[in-house]
Design a protein around this motif. Structure first.
Motif, PDB file in Angstrom:
ATOM      1  N   ALA A  31       1.177  -1.146  -0.072  1.00  0.00           N
ATOM      2  CA  ALA A  31       0.394  -0.262   0.102  1.00  0.00           C
ATOM      3  C   ALA A  31       1.197   1.237   0.298  1.00  0.00           C
ATOM      4  O   ALA A  31       1.935   1.548   0.591  1.00  0.00           O
ATOM      5  N   VAL A  32       0.415   2.334  -0.757  1.00  0.00           N
ATOM      6  CA  VAL A  32       1.340   3.640  -0.949  1.00  0.00           C
ATOM      7  C   VAL A  32       0.443   4.710  -0.639  1.00  0.00           C
ATOM      8  O   VAL A  32      -0.728   4.514  -1.334  1.00  0.00           O
ATOM      9  N   LEU A  33       0.860   5.415   0.035  1.00  0.00           N
ATOM     10  CA  LEU A  33       0.330   7.395   0.180  1.00  0.00           C
ATOM     11  C   LEU A  33       1.334   8.323  -0.172  1.00  0.00           C
ATOM     12  O   LEU A  33       2.270   8.385   0.529  1.00  0.00           O
ATOM     13  N   HIS A  34       0.846   8.612  -0.865  1.00  0.00           N
ATOM     14  CA  HIS A  34       1.937  10.053  -1.068  1.00  0.00           C
ATOM     15  C   HIS A  34       0.992  11.587  -0.959  1.00  0.00           C
ATOM     16  O   HIS A  34      -0.403  11.438  -1.698  1.00  0.00           O
ATOM     17  N   GLY A  84       4.597  -3.039   3.592  1.00  0.00           N
ATOM     18  CA  GLY A  84       4.198  -4.058   2.910  1.00  0.00           C
ATOM     19  C   GLY A  84       4.153  -5.613   4.048  1.00  0.00           C
ATOM     20  O   GLY A  84       3.961  -4.583   5.156  1.00  0.00           O
ATOM     21  N   PRO A  85       3.935  -6.488   3.463  1.00  0.00           N
ATOM     22  CA  PRO A  85       4.158  -7.277   4.498  1.00  0.00           C
ATOM     23  C   PRO A  85       4.819  -7.155   6.057  1.00  0.00           C
ATOM     24  O   PRO A  85       4.322  -7.712   6.629  1.00  0.00           O
ATOM     25  N   ASP A  86       5.567  -6.837   5.579  1.00  0.00           N
ATOM     26  CA  ASP A  86       7.067  -7.375   7.065  1.00  0.00           C
ATOM     27  C   ASP A  86       6.979  -5.256   7.377  1.00  0.00           C
ATOM     28  O   ASP A  86       8.114  -4.876   7.952  1.00  0.00           O
ATOM     29  N   GLY A  87       6.014  -4.777   7.371  1.00  0.00           N
ATOM     30  CA  GLY A  87       6.436  -2.817   7.558  1.00  0.00           C
ATOM     31  C   GLY A  87       6.555  -2.018   6.459  1.00  0.00           C
ATOM     32  O   GLY A  87       6.553  -2.733   5.306  1.00  0.00           O
ATOM     33  N   PRO A  88       6.681  -1.009   7.076  1.00  0.00           N
ATOM     34  CA  PRO A  88       7.356   0.152   6.237  1.00  0.00           C
ATOM     35  C   PRO A  88       8.157  -0.154   5.206  1.00  0.00           C
ATOM     36  O   PRO A  88       9.260  -0.999   5.122  1.00  0.00           O
ATOM     37  N   ARG A  89       8.481   0.418   3.809  1.00  0.00           N
ATOM     38  CA  ARG A  89       8.504  -0.761   2.723  1.00  0.00           C
ATOM     39  C   ARG A  89       9.406   1.057   1.954  1.00  0.00           C
ATOM     40  O   ARG A  89       7.814   1.404   1.569  1.00  0.00           O
ATOM     41  N   PRO A  90      10.487   1.209   1.634  1.00  0.00           N
ATOM     42  CA  PRO A  90      11.074   2.445   0.605  1.00  0.00           C
ATOM     43  C   PRO A  90      10.699   2.213  -0.244  1.00  0.00           C
ATOM     44  O   PRO A  90      10.063   1.672  -1.235  1.00  0.00           O
ATOM     45  N   ILE A  91       9.332   3.175  -1.333  1.00  0.00           N
ATOM     46  CA  ILE A  91       8.281   3.768  -2.277  1.00  0.00           C
ATOM     47  C   ILE A  91       9.282   4.683  -3.012  1.00  0.00           C
ATOM     48  O   ILE A  91       9.491   6.040  -2.690  1.00  0.00           O
ATOM     49  N   ALA A  92      10.211   4.701  -4.817  1.00  0.00           N
ATOM     50  CA  ALA A  92      10.028   5.530  -5.186  1.00  0.00           C
ATOM     51  C   ALA A  92       9.042   6.265  -5.057  1.00  0.00           C
ATOM     52  O   ALA A  92       7.726   5.685  -5.807  1.00  0.00           O
ATOM     53  N   ASP A  93       8.988   8.156  -5.220  1.00  0.00           N
ATOM     54  CA  ASP A  93       8.101   8.429  -5.678  1.00  0.00           C
ATOM     55  C   ASP A  93       7.575   8.339  -7.518  1.00  0.00           C
ATOM     56  O   ASP A  93       8.705   8.721  -8.491  1.00  0.00           O
ATOM     57  N   VAL A  94       6.453   8.000  -8.511  1.00  0.00           N
ATOM     58  CA  VAL A  94       6.423   7.531  -9.753  1.00  0.00           C
ATOM     59  C   VAL A  94       5.882   9.159 -10.427  1.00  0.00           C
ATOM     60  O   VAL A  94       5.865   9.307 -11.439  1.00  0.00           O
ATOM     61  N   GLY A  95       5.684   9.823  -9.835  1.00  0.00           N
ATOM     62  CA  GLY A  95       5.682  11.299 -10.344  1.00  0.00           C
ATOM     63  C   GLY A  95       4.172  11.424 -10.326  1.00  0.00           C
ATOM     64  O   GLY A  95       3.350  10.541 -10.803  1.00  0.00           O
ATOM     65  N   CYS A  96       3.764  13.179 -10.445  1.00  0.00           N
ATOM     66  CA  CYS A  96       2.311  13.391 -11.073  1.00  0.00           C
ATOM     67  C   CYS A  96       1.726  12.593 -12.773  1.00  0.00           C
ATOM     68  O   CYS A  96       0.773  12.812 -12.600  1.00  0.00           O
ATOM     69  N   GLU A  97       3.603  12.256 -13.582  1.00  0.00           N
ATOM     70  CA  GLU A  97       3.042  12.069 -14.497  1.00  0.00           C
ATOM     71  C   GLU A  97       2.357  10.731 -15.508  1.00  0.00           C
ATOM     72  O   GLU A  97       2.912  10.271 -16.522  1.00  0.00           O
ATOM     73  N   ASP A  98       3.038  10.079 -13.844  1.00  0.00           N
ATOM     74  CA  ASP A  98       2.317   8.813 -14.201  1.00  0.00           C
ATOM     75  C   ASP A  98       1.271   8.719 -14.901  1.00  0.00           C
ATOM     76  O   ASP A  98       0.195   8.629 -14.247  1.00  0.00           O
ATOM     77  N   PRO A 142       7.890  -2.215  -8.706  1.00  0.00           N
ATOM     78  CA  PRO A 142       6.996  -3.510  -9.770  1.00  0.00           C
ATOM     79  C   PRO A 142       5.532  -3.937  -9.160  1.00  0.00           C
ATOM     80  O   PRO A 142       5.610  -4.291  -7.749  1.00  0.00           O
ATOM     81  N   ALA A 143       4.564  -3.843 -10.014  1.00  0.00           N
ATOM     82  CA  ALA A 143       3.112  -4.554  -9.620  1.00  0.00           C
ATOM     83  C   ALA A 143       2.480  -5.229 -11.010  1.00  0.00           C
ATOM     84  O   ALA A 143       2.932  -4.510 -11.838  1.00  0.00           O
TER      85      ALA A 143
END
Length: 866
Positions: free
Chosen positions: A295-298, A312-326, A358-359
């Motif tokens: 789950a991702v919250l921006h 993620g399943p193991d707790g906080p996970r670093p997520i790269a910002d995909v940007g507003c133009e995604d 990736p997903a």
């Protein structure tokens, strides 16, 4: 039966995340690469299993029975594949396809080959209906064939022609379970090849449990069916009752779970603050609610600041910002929500966006609060790996996003009220109550620090003479200066009138005093108010808050925040009374002026000892690479302070009048060197920087003329560089001086052009020969089209006024080539050479230039080698 979900057929992530259960590093392969190989191997194993089954005698039934039985089996297999049973177990969803049920019945009453054909045909129809890719079809079809073949082979290995019905039941049950085991093993192994997966034992155990349940139910149904004439009615009733029970169970269980979790998440959101940890907990609950892998919250605000969190399943996970133009984010903004799966999307941009996460399955909803967007909420990949996010999931996620958006609005309102209570309305800085709270925190933590208070001592005069609106502009300008100096981490407050305070963290006292001196320099610079220069006379006081305070210095540690502000104010008033700019709240002065004092007092001695030297930086013509001249730059190697920045010691000696001595020393050194080069037949010009104080000096043009005569240097070889601001500080005095210098034949150059505030009218009045484009524009013109346009405009402007144009800060060949294309005249910068002492500069001349001899002249031309 177990099958690979369709998304697994797409390309596996380039760098798969490491699952909690598989920590050892392994090599993974993409689906398109591994699926054909798996399918070929499984089909080969299936052929070995089916060979003895087809060779053995089978149940003899009529053709009509084969036709009817085959159609019934196909229909049953289709129903099992299209409408699997979903059982929620904690954080997982078990999907039971039910294909074992028609397989059991078929093996009991029909030939095994018919069961295999109908099962494969039903699976093929399902895959084609879903428009799966051929690799998916092949690998999943191979699992069906091997499962049915294993079941038939095991059954034939147990049953005999004279076997009783219980033995037949046992053989069929064992065969179907063996088929489920074989299929689960193949699927689990394939999962491990394409990415992180759960343990194989767990995967197989779940498949056996589900298969065993279906096999038992199938055997019970078959027994009831054969029990009498009403057996088929009882079977239908049992199926209908169980279906109704399952449906009711599933709906209520899912609704109850959704409502309970949404209620818990809503309470968590309503009580959340601004801490990142609180939002991380909410995100973990959302991930569990949606049964998602990630789950991702921006979050973003109106000022452009943003925060991206992942769970993620193991707790906080670093997520790269995909940007507003995604593309997925854009679709969510446009439609209120967006879902994307890599097997149902053909758009390359969306597929690339999924691979970057990736997903394989993504659902996104924006955080919409009124007409403002606060960010977005995203979930990726259902944990079950079997299904995709559905319409119900989208509604739940939209509800959660609405709660989050409302909470963000409430937090914003609270922050607005708090800001107004603790901030000054004019400057936007903290006010006295706001700074008091910050000081209280420092005292409570016993971490130490200091309060620095500065007063401009000019506000009342500005209000009386120019009006309160200009007084407010003065306050805002002073606040901006202090805020820029301190940075975002240090609180700055306007206490009252034109008094400002800064709360510093714990640091050595000398650093605090140095910072106080910097505050004074920032605050004491003149303020321009509609053409009127306002020169404040600031004074500054410092009050220390130390964690080891003693009674004779600061008293007990129970000092109040108001007392700290009072002490800072007392120190500030003491500084004003003693006609000193800074006082610390102790009977001892800090070290802030020692350095400044030493620079001033040791300046003459440094000149006599040769510690103040001149470095030379070459300038070349862009058209022909000819060495035009050099810029003379002063350097001071201090025995205690090391290399002292020219900006620092020039400022220190400028106020004492010693700036004229510095220019005299530099001018004498440069002219003597020009004369030596001229005697060698090399004509090199030199540029020397002028201070505004030099222009104000009495008889300055005459001193320059005397120096030129003393060394016998052509005035055309000397250029003075002046800044726009120095000329505009007092143009009525500066212009006559510049005219006299120009009349001597000395060149005049406007340095750092484009950063000052002169008008074109004044520029036209100046008797200048060249303009130097500020390095800030030149260094970034390769990446900033705006700076490129400015450079081009300055070049065109200079040429239209008949001036030479010199570009400073040329560090790249691309910039040099661009300037040459613009017909800029000269270039200077690290691409050509750094500023060098005399010996190294002459070595540079010998190694980097060639001499062009003119037989008709005694003066030689130096040209830089390419």
């Amino acid at each position: 039966m177990a099958k690979l979900p369709v998304p697994a057929a797409a390309a596996a992530p380039a760098d798969p995340p490491v699952a909690a259960v598989d920590t050892a590093p392994r090599t993974y392969y993409s689906g398109p690469r591994i699926f054909p190989i798996v399918a070929a191997v499984v089909f080969a194993v299936s052929a070995l299993l089916w060979w003895p089954v087809l060779a053995a005698p089978s149940i003899q039934v009529s053709d009509s029975s084969l036709l009817v039985g085959g159609l019934i089996l196909i229909a049953a297999f289709l129903l099992g594949e299209l409408f699997p049973l979903q059982i929620e177990v904690r954080r997982e969803t078990w999907l039971v396809s039910g294909s074992e049920l028609p397989m059991v019945i078929g093996l009991l009453v029909l030939p095994p080959w018919l069961v295999g054909v109908t099962h494969a045909a039903a699976g093929l129809l399902v895959f084609l209906f879903r428009r799966d890719k051929w690799r998916n079809v092949a690998v999943n079809l191979s699992f069906i064939v091997v499962e049915t073949g294993t079941a038939a082979a095991v059954m034939l290995a147990i049953v005999r022609p004279d076997s009783t019905m219980p033995i037949q039941y046992l053989a069929v049950g064992a065969g179907v379970l063996a088929g489920a085991l074989m299929s689960a093993f193949a699927v689990s192994l394939t999962y491990r090849l394409i990415g992180p997966s759960e343990p194989m034992v767990r995967f197989i155990a779940r498949a056996i449990l589900a298969g065993g349940t279906v096999v038992t139910f199938a055997l019970v149904l078959f027994t009831v069916w054969r029990s009498g004439s009403a057996g088929w009615i009882l079977c239908l009733l049992m199926a209908a009752v169980l279906g109704a029970i399952y449906r009711t169970y599933f709906v209520f269980l899912r609704q109850h779970a959704d409502l309970a979790q949404m209620y818990a998440i809503g309470r968590q959101i309503s009580a959340i603050g601004t801490s990142e940890g609180g939002w991380q907990e909410v995100l973990a609950q959302i991930r569990e609610q949606m049964n998602a892998e990630v789950a991702v919250l921006h979050l973003q605000d109106d000022d452009g600041r943003h925060l991206t969190l992942g769970a993620g399943p193991d707790g906080p996970r670093p997520i790269a910002d995909v940007g507003c133009e995604d593309p997925v984010i854009r679709a969510a903004r446009a439609n209120g929500a967006a879902r994307a799966s890599n097997d149902r999307i053909e758009d390359p941009a969306v597929l690339e966006a999924l691979a970057a996460r990736p997903a394989w399955d993504v659902m996104v909803v924006p955080l919409q609060a009124g007409d403002r967007e606060r960010g977005y909420l995203e979930v990726r990949d259902r944990v079950t790996r079997w299904g995709r996010f559905r319409d119900d999931d989208e509604k739940v996620l939209q509800t959660l996003s609405g709660q989050i958006a409302t909470a963000l609005d409430n937090l914003r309102l609270l922050e607005t009220l708090r800001h107004e209570a603790y901030h000054d309305a004019i400057t936007g800085l903290l006010n006295r109550p706001g700074l008091t709270v910050r000081v209280q925190d420092v005292i409570a933590q016993q971490s130490g620090g200091a309060v620095l208070m500065v007063e401009l001592n000019v506000l009342s005069q500005v209000n009386n003479a120019l009006g309160h609106d200009r007084g407010e502009r003065l306050l805002r300008a002073a606040g901006d200066r202090l805020r820029e100096l301190t940075g975002p981490s240090r609180p700055v407050a306007r206490i009252e009138t034109d008094r400002f305070a800064v709360l510093l963290e714990a640091m050595p006292e000398v650093d605090m005093v140095t910072f106080g001196a910097q505050m004074l320099r920032v605050a004491s610079a003149a303020y321009g108010l509609d053409g009127i220069e306002v020169d404040p006379q600031p004074s500054l006081g410092i009050a220390l808050v130390t964690a080891t305070a003693t009674a004779d210095i600061l008293g007990d540690m129970a000092v109040e925040p108001g007392t700290m502000l009072q002490r800072a104010e007392m120190a500030m008033m003491a500084a004003r009374t003693r006609q000193d700019s800074l006082q610390i709240y102790r009977p001892s002065m800090g070290e802030v002026y020692r350095r400044r004092f030493q620079l001033v007092t040791q300046f003459r001695q440094a000149i006599e000892q040769g510690r103040i030297v001149v470095h030379y930086q070459p300038k070349i013509g862009l058209a022909d690479r000819q060495l035009i001249g050099v810029e003379a730059l002063v350097r001071w190697m201090h025995p205690e302070f090391g290399l002292v920045s020219p900006a620092e010691f020039v400022e220190a000696i400028e106020a004492t009048g010693s700036i004229d001595i510095l220019l005299e020393h530099v001018l004498d050194t440069v002219l003597r060197q020009l004369a030596e080069w001229a005697a060698q037949g090399v004509r090199i010009a030199a540029a020397v920087n002028l201070s505004v104080r030099n222009l104000m000096a009495v008889g300055f043009p005459g001193k320059v003329n005397d120096a030129l005569r003393k060394h016998g240097v052509d005035p055309a070889l000397l250029t003075f560089e002046i800044t726009e601001s120095s000329v505009m500080e007092d143009p009525e005095h500066s212009l006559p001086v510049l005219n006299r210098l120009h009349a001597l034949g000395v060149g005049l150059s406007v340095d750092d052009f484009g950063t000052g505030y002169s008008s074109l009218a004044y520029l036209r009045r100046l008797p200048i020969d060249e303009i130097k484009i500020d390095r800030s524009f030149v260094m970034s013109m390769g990446s900033d089209l705006g700076d490129l346009a400015i450079v081009r405009a300055i070049v065109d402007l200079g040429h239209s006024l008949g001036l030479r144009v010199v570009a400073e800060g040329v560090e790249e060949e691309a910039a040099r080539d661009a300037l040459r294309d613009m017909h800029c005249d000269q270039a200077q910068g690290y691409l050509i050479s750094r500023p060098l002492p005399l010996d190294r500069f002459e070595a540079w001349l010998a190694s980097r230039t060639v001499t062009i001899y003119d037989p008709d002249s005694s003066v030689h031309v130096l040209r830089m080698m390419s």
